[in-house]
Scaffold this motif. Structure first.
Motif: not given
Length: 54
Positions: A11, A14-19, A21-22
């Motif tokens: 988790y 995933v959250i760090s990669w979403l940060v 990427i965005t």
């Protein structure tokens, strides 16, 4: 051994990669390109031989 439990770490990953990427790409792409590539000419430059003084 809690480090082998993938539930919290997956988790967090995933959250760090979403940060990343965005948030990161717009900041990087906002910088101006100072050396824009230019097309090279097809004609060869004139190369003269050197006249050495000795």
């Amino acid at each position: 051994m809690p480090q082998l439990d993938p539930a919290p770490w997956f988790y967090i990953m995933v959250i760090s990669w979403l940060v990343f990427i965005t948030l990161i790409p717009p900041k990087v792409l906002a910088h101006p390109v100072h050396n824009e590539p230019s097309s090279q000419s097809t004609e060869k430059p004139m190369t003269d031989s050197w006249n050495w003084p000795w």
